[in-house]
Design a protein around this motif. Structure first.
Motif, short mmCIF file in Angstrom:
data_model
loop_
_atom_site.label_atom_id
_atom_site.label_comp_id
_atom_site.label_asym_id
_atom_site.label_seq_id
_atom_site.Cartn_x
_atom_site.Cartn_y
_atom_site.Cartn_z
N GLU A 126 0.82 -1.21 0.00
CA GLU A 126 0.00 0.00 0.00
C GLU A 126 0.86 1.26 0.00
O GLU A 126 0.56 2.24 -0.70
CB GLU A 126 -0.93 0.00 1.22
CG GLU A 126 -1.90 1.16 1.26
CD GLU A 126 -2.90 1.04 2.39
OE1 GLU A 126 -3.55 2.05 2.71
OE2 GLU A 126 -3.02 -0.07 2.95
N LYS A 127 1.96 1.24 0.76
CA LYS A 127 2.86 2.40 0.78
C LYS A 127 3.50 2.62 -0.59
O LYS A 127 3.62 3.75 -1.06
CB LYS A 127 3.94 2.19 1.84
CG LYS A 127 3.43 2.27 3.27
CD LYS A 127 4.55 1.99 4.25
CE LYS A 127 4.04 2.01 5.69
NZ LYS A 127 5.12 1.69 6.66
N ARG A 128 3.93 1.55 -1.23
CA ARG A 128 4.55 1.67 -2.55
C ARG A 128 3.53 2.17 -3.58
O ARG A 128 3.87 2.98 -4.46
CB ARG A 128 5.11 0.32 -3.00
CG ARG A 128 6.38 -0.08 -2.26
CD ARG A 128 7.06 -1.27 -2.88
NE ARG A 128 6.32 -2.51 -2.71
CZ ARG A 128 5.67 -3.13 -3.66
NH1 ARG A 128 5.64 -2.63 -4.89
NH2 ARG A 128 5.04 -4.27 -3.42
N TYR A 129 2.31 1.70 -3.46
CA TYR A 129 1.26 2.13 -4.39
C TYR A 129 0.99 3.63 -4.24
O TYR A 129 0.91 4.36 -5.24
CB TYR A 129 -0.01 1.32 -4.14
CG TYR A 129 -1.18 1.78 -4.98
CD1 TYR A 129 -1.32 1.34 -6.29
CD2 TYR A 129 -2.15 2.64 -4.46
CE1 TYR A 129 -2.39 1.76 -7.07
CE2 TYR A 129 -3.22 3.06 -5.23
CZ TYR A 129 -3.34 2.61 -6.54
OH TYR A 129 -4.39 3.04 -7.30
N LYS A 130 0.85 4.10 -3.01
CA LYS A 130 0.57 5.52 -2.78
C LYS A 130 1.76 6.38 -3.20
O LYS A 130 1.57 7.49 -3.72
CB LYS A 130 0.24 5.75 -1.31
CG LYS A 130 -1.11 5.14 -0.89
CD LYS A 130 -1.41 5.42 0.57
CE LYS A 130 -2.77 4.85 0.96
NZ LYS A 130 -3.09 5.10 2.39
N ALA A 131 2.98 5.88 -2.96
CA ALA A 131 4.17 6.64 -3.37
C ALA A 131 4.24 6.78 -4.88
O ALA A 131 4.70 7.80 -5.41
CB ALA A 131 5.42 5.96 -2.83
N SER A 132 3.77 5.77 -5.61
CA SER A 132 3.80 5.84 -7.08
C SER A 132 2.81 6.85 -7.63
O SER A 132 2.96 7.33 -8.76
CB SER A 132 3.50 4.45 -7.67
OG SER A 132 2.16 4.07 -7.41
#
Length: 213
Positions: A126-132
């Protein structure tokens, strides 16, 4: 012939997981594992893999020996398909889909470390998705952190110069005094300041395959 292969990345594997049939959710209430009946008698047991591809992330429930798919749940941070229960950290509710049909199942981990790693895997994705979705700003209007903002001021004390700190209920203490030796409370008050936090009820873990007779 053009050929493009979608590469799979395994984010998490649970070697043993229990699946339960759960009752309908009551209005304005969360799920509770102790309402699922006998937790020692799951509907299905197998493994769980969280797999990421270019299309997204999915939770796949598979036979531990043959790899045959039992159920699959797509996971998307904006519409999560996983919900923690209210009375344990080892049990969750998962929304699975099959040919457009949706159903909810309960899952249970034999060890709390497994459920913790399961949570971490989903949170990391979820963190990687939001960062993208929000790349770093490159606007020229923002000042560079590597450029000085202006002339630096000298706040150091000159030779023979002192200043005072006013402490309520005490005389002023000059710089250089025992400032770090000031008491902040009696030993009794410090001992009584610690609070006990609440925790999850200790529901029994799902039965392990190695323990079944």
């Amino acid at each position: 012939m053009d050929f493009e292969e979608d590469i799979e990345s395994i984010l998490y594997i649970a070697r043993e997981i229990s699946v339960y049939r759960i009752p309908p959710l009551k209005a304005n209430e969360g799920h509770r594992a102790n309402e699922w009946g006998d937790l020692a008698k799951p509907l299905w047991k197998g493994r769980l893999r969280i797999i990421e591809t270019s299309k997204g992330v999915s939770l796949q429930f598979e036979d531990a020996q043959t790899g045959e798919l039992f159920a699959k749940a797509e996971y998307h941070p904006t519409r999560p398909s996983v919900e923690a229960v209210l009375d344990s950290s080892r049990y969750f509710v998962v929304r699975v889909e099959d040919d457009g049909k949706k159903a909810y199942i309960g899952i249970g981990f034999a060890e709390r470390t497994d459920s913790f790693d399961f949570n971490v895997a989903l949170q990391d994705y979820e963190k990687r998705y939001k960062a993208s979705l929000s790349p770093p700003s490159t606007s020229s209007d923002s000042p560079s952190p590597h450029m000085p903002a202006g002339p630096k001021k000298d706040y150091s004390l000159k030779e023979g110069q002192t200043f005072s700190i006013a402490i309520p209920g005490r005389a002023k203490a000059a710089l250089g005094g025992n400032l770090f030796g000031l008491e902040t409370g009696s030993s009794e008050s410090k001992a009584g300041s610690g609070g006990g936090g609440g925790g999850f009820p200790l529901l029994p873990p799902p039965p392990s395959a190695s323990k079944r007779q």
